[in-house]
Design a protein around this motif. Structure first.
Motif, PDB file in Angstrom:
ATOM      1  N   LEU A 216       0.846  -1.198   0.000  1.00  0.00           N
ATOM      2  CA  LEU A 216       0.000   0.000   0.000  1.00  0.00           C
ATOM      3  C   LEU A 216       0.887   1.256   0.000  1.00  0.00           C
ATOM      4  N   HIS A 217       0.577   2.212  -0.876  1.00  0.00           N
ATOM      5  CA  HIS A 217       1.350   3.457  -0.936  1.00  0.00           C
ATOM      6  C   HIS A 217       0.499   4.551  -1.588  1.00  0.00           C
ATOM      7  N   THR A 218       0.947   5.780  -1.410  1.00  0.00           N
ATOM      8  CA  THR A 218       0.444   6.856  -2.267  1.00  0.00           C
ATOM      9  C   THR A 218       1.581   7.150  -3.238  1.00  0.00           C
ATOM     10  N   ASP A 219       1.273   7.765  -4.375  1.00  0.00           N
ATOM     11  CA  ASP A 219       2.338   8.204  -5.259  1.00  0.00           C
ATOM     12  C   ASP A 219       2.831   9.557  -4.730  1.00  0.00           C
ATOM     13  N   SER A 220       4.130   9.816  -4.889  1.00  0.00           N
ATOM     14  CA  SER A 220       4.657  11.097  -4.387  1.00  0.00           C
ATOM     15  C   SER A 220       4.367  12.230  -5.371  1.00  0.00           C
ATOM     16  N   LYS A 274      -4.521   6.141  -1.750  1.00  0.00           N
ATOM     17  CA  LYS A 274      -3.656   5.004  -1.391  1.00  0.00           C
ATOM     18  C   LYS A 274      -4.045   3.838  -2.285  1.00  0.00           C
ATOM     19  N   HIS A 275      -3.058   3.088  -2.719  1.00  0.00           N
ATOM     20  CA  HIS A 275      -3.339   1.937  -3.575  1.00  0.00           C
ATOM     21  C   HIS A 275      -2.293   0.852  -3.379  1.00  0.00           C
ATOM     22  N   ARG A 276      -2.646  -0.355  -3.813  1.00  0.00           N
ATOM     23  CA  ARG A 276      -1.740  -1.508  -3.683  1.00  0.00           C
ATOM     24  C   ARG A 276      -2.055  -2.471  -4.814  1.00  0.00           C
TER      25      ARG A 276
HETATM   26 FE   LIG Z   1       1.520   3.853  -7.275  1.00  0.00          FE
END
Ligand SMILES: [Fe+2]
Ligand SMILES: O=C(O)CCC(=O)C(=O)O
Length: 345
Positions: A216-220, A274-276
């Motif tokens: 799981l992350h957000t893009d910067s 947020k996505h994964r």
């Molecule tokens: Fe991404």
């Protein structure tokens, strides 16, 4: 955590694992048919199970819908962008990235970082099914050239990557300007913002079904244009409520995500989604991500029109470079880093 998955997605999970070694063409054909994605013919202006679908040829008609998608979803699919990125270019590019990611590891390792995380990422303990190649600024023909040279790209591959980089860069500028227009801004200066480029490969097997492809992350970035795999799914976005929503494959479309810089630039109005990626089925999953990062020099600034006494500035001024260093050093990959950059009240 409760997963907010559409019924068709759940039904798809009940299918038998797909065996790659099937030789009988009839069986193969029926499997192919079964695996045809739900969203194979996107209708302009139609919705894909709730995810906003933006018709790039229907402006200014879709401005309000675009802004609502940025605020409520932090992502949307686009159709009718062929004047920037033709379908044939998307297909050619897919072929090129498949062969680059199939190169021997010694060659892939030549693709070194320019900024943290911009070069080759080998499968790791955290993401063992995932690897990626990338470059810092696809808007720079020199950077694209250096990337191609590192990987011994053939002339036709080089041409395709250059064309794709130019085309997607122009598309991103257009999306950025439409977003600006939707907020009532004139002449938003996205030109010259670096545009990171990453090609992703997920080696999914029957044994890995259920495990993580990318955490799981957000893009910067400010915004990301993603050409996701047209067959193998697994991408999920987190809604503001905290539930996950499966982004099923939808050929001939592109996905747009808003990243951390969009949340700051819009003074907290836009949602950095947020996505994964999860392994849902066996197969090689390929995706192409282009990230419009932030200003190269100077501060990440909220346009003055978005700040007033009712909407005081939420974030302190900072450069994209400072932000990126902070995010990497603190290992805050799901947007929490923005809390460290808030104006103290
Ligand atoms: Fe991404
Ligand atoms: O492969 C995907 O669908 C998502 C990739 C992604 O989130 C990224 O590269 O930041």
């Amino acid at each position: 955590m409760k997963l907010d998955l559409p019924n068709t997605f759940l039904a798809k999970q009940k299918k038998l694992p797909i065996k790659r070694e099937v030789q009988n063409p009839e069986i193969q054909e029926s499997r192919n048919f079964q695996r045809k994605p739900a969203c194979s013919k996107p209708m302009a202006g139609s919705e894909s199970k709730g995810l906003p679908m933006i018709d790039m040829q229907d402006f200014p008609g879709q401005l309000a819908k675009l802004i609502e998608a940025c605020e409520e979803w932090g992502c949307f699919r686009i159709v009718n962008f062929q004047n920037f990125v033709p379908q044939s270019l998307m297909q050619d590019m897919k072929g090129v990235i498949r062969s680059l990611l199939d190169l021997p590891i010694e060659i892939k390792r030549r693709n070194v970082d320019v900024i943290a995380g911009s070069g080759y990422m080998a499968p790791s303990k955290i993401n063992p099914l995932y690897e990626a190649l990338g470059l810092y600024d696809m808007a720079s023909a020199q950077d694209v050239d250096a990337f191609c040279t590192q990987l011994d790209a053939a002339p036709h591959q080089r041409q395709t990557i250059l064309r794709y980089a130019r085309a997607v860069n122009e598309l991103m500028m257009d999306i950025g300007h439409k977003i600006g227009e939707g907020l009532g801004l004139k002449g938003v200066p996205f030109k010259g913002w670096p545009c990171q480029f990453r090609i992703n490969k997920y080696t999914f097997t029957n044994e890995s079904v259920g495990s993580s492809g990318v955490q799981l992350h957000t893009d910067s970035s400010f915004l990301t244009v993603l050409q996701d795999d047209e067959i193998i799914g697994g991408l999920e976005v987190m809604r503001k409520s905290g539930t996950f929503f499966a982004i099923d494959p939808c050929p001939e479309t592109l996905l747009v995500n808003l990243g951390d810089i969009a949340a700051v630039w819009s003074n907290g109005r836009f949602y950095n989604v947020k996505h994964r990626v999860l392994c849902r089925e066996a197969g090689i999953r390929l995706s192409i991500a282009s990230f419009l990062l932030g200003p190269k020099e100077g501060m990440v600034e909220t346009p003055a029109e978005l700040v007033d006494s009712e909407h005081p500035p939420l974030y302190i001024p900072f450069t994209y470079e400072e932000f990126r260093k902070l995010r990497v050093s603190k290992k805050l990959h799901t947007g929490e880093v923005l809390e460290l950059l808030r104006v103290q009240s």
